[in-house]
Design an enzyme around this catalytic site. Structure first.
Site, short mmCIF file in Angstrom:
data_model
loop_
_atom_site.label_atom_id
_atom_site.label_comp_id
_atom_site.label_asym_id
_atom_site.label_seq_id
_atom_site.Cartn_x
_atom_site.Cartn_y
_atom_site.Cartn_z
N LEU A 154 7.18 -15.47 -6.05
CA LEU A 154 8.21 -15.28 -7.06
C LEU A 154 9.56 -15.43 -6.39
CD1 LEU A 154 9.17 -14.45 -9.90
CD2 LEU A 154 9.08 -12.07 -9.12
N ASP A 185 -5.78 -6.82 9.56
CA ASP A 185 -4.78 -7.13 10.59
C ASP A 185 -4.22 -5.86 11.22
OD1 ASP A 185 -3.81 -7.29 7.71
OD2 ASP A 185 -1.94 -6.85 8.73
N GLY A 197 1.66 -2.68 5.06
CA GLY A 197 2.33 -3.88 5.53
C GLY A 197 1.35 -4.89 6.09
N CYS A 238 0.84 -1.19 0.00
CA CYS A 238 0.00 0.00 0.00
C CYS A 238 0.88 1.25 0.00
CB CYS A 238 -0.90 0.01 1.23
SG CYS A 238 -2.03 -1.40 1.33
#
Length: 257
Positions: free
Chosen positions: A251, A108, A85, A2
């Site tokens: 990845l 969260d 985060g 974000c």
């Protein structure tokens, strides 16, 4: 990933501050294309708020995509917070609060609100969070803001100062260039606030036993290598980072491929 942005103690009129807030935050929209949230706190000298402030959030919806939009606001409306985060131990933190708290969202990051109510603008907030995070929080009751970055600087965060004494905070430098007369990287593992004995100072909250002071020339570790302990710690760390309410992928790079 974000994007968070804030302007504190601005001399701009409220309408101009909102335009400035949106213009600077929009430079971070590639970090959060799912939602743009803006909050402007008006100056209220009679209530101890001498200058206006603004907080913005550009959201990439990972946890609770339906109701986790930010800035988040405390139940009484006094505390506003924007975060980038993930807080991996948020469920455990809810269970340890002295005063029970019923979350309004599945985010969260909402746990930061009751954690702040319990410990205030202190290093104790950072010490209890496990995850990667950059946090901007404002308390109307005290006209106090708190800025906090994770222990290793996993999430990016920068701070700058305007000619009028205002304080800018952003996930990327591009939101500060041209707006501030000086700016810098926000140091990992630190907090910054505008009130109290450490007002205007970076205070370190991350003080592990292997590096109580971040200085060069530290002695090498003395604990022997234990492959099983390392593997277990690695597996636990990966599991923590797999929490999500949307599909995700992995990845691998840096030579691992």
């Amino acid at each position: 990933m974000c994007g968070i942005f804030a302007i504190f103690s601005s001399s701009l009129p409220e309408q101009d501050l909102r335009r400035e807030l949106i213009a600077c935050s929009s430079r971070l929209r590639h970090r959060g294309p799912d939602w743009s949230g803006y909050e402007v706190i008006s100056a209220q000298p009679e209530n101890g708020i001498s200058l206006p402030h603004g907080i913005a959030h550009e959201r990439l919806a990972i946890m609770d995509p339906e109701s986790g939009s930010q800035p988040l606001v405390s139940p009484d409306g006094n505390v506003l917070m924007a975060a980038n985060g993930e807080i991996y131990n948020y469920k455990e933190l809810y269970s340890t609060l002295t005063v029970p708290y019923k979350p309004k969202t599945g985010s969260d990051c909402e746990v930061i609100l009751p954690l702040y109510e319990e410990f205030g603008a202190s290093v104790e907030v950072g010490k209890r969070l496990r995850g990667m995070f950059s946090i901007i929080l404002y308390d109307r009751r005290k006209d106090q803001y708190l800025i906090l970055r994770d222990h290793m600087g996993i999430t990016p965060l920068y701070i700058g100062w305007g000619n009028d004494g205002s304080v800018y905070v952003a996930s990327e430098l591009k939101s500060l260039v041209g707006e501030c007369n000086r700016f810098q990287n926000f140091p990992p593992g630190h907090i910054y606030t505008n009130k109290g004995e450490n007002a205007g100072k970076f205070v370190r909250w991350f003080t592990p036993d292997w590096a109580p002071e971040m200085k060069p020339g530290l002695p090498p570790p003395t604990r022997p290598y234990q492959a099983d302990v390392l593997r277990h710690a690695f597996e636990v760390a990966v599991t923590r980072r797999m929490m999500s309410d949307v599909p995700w992928g992995v990845l691998l790079s840096g030579g691992l491929d």
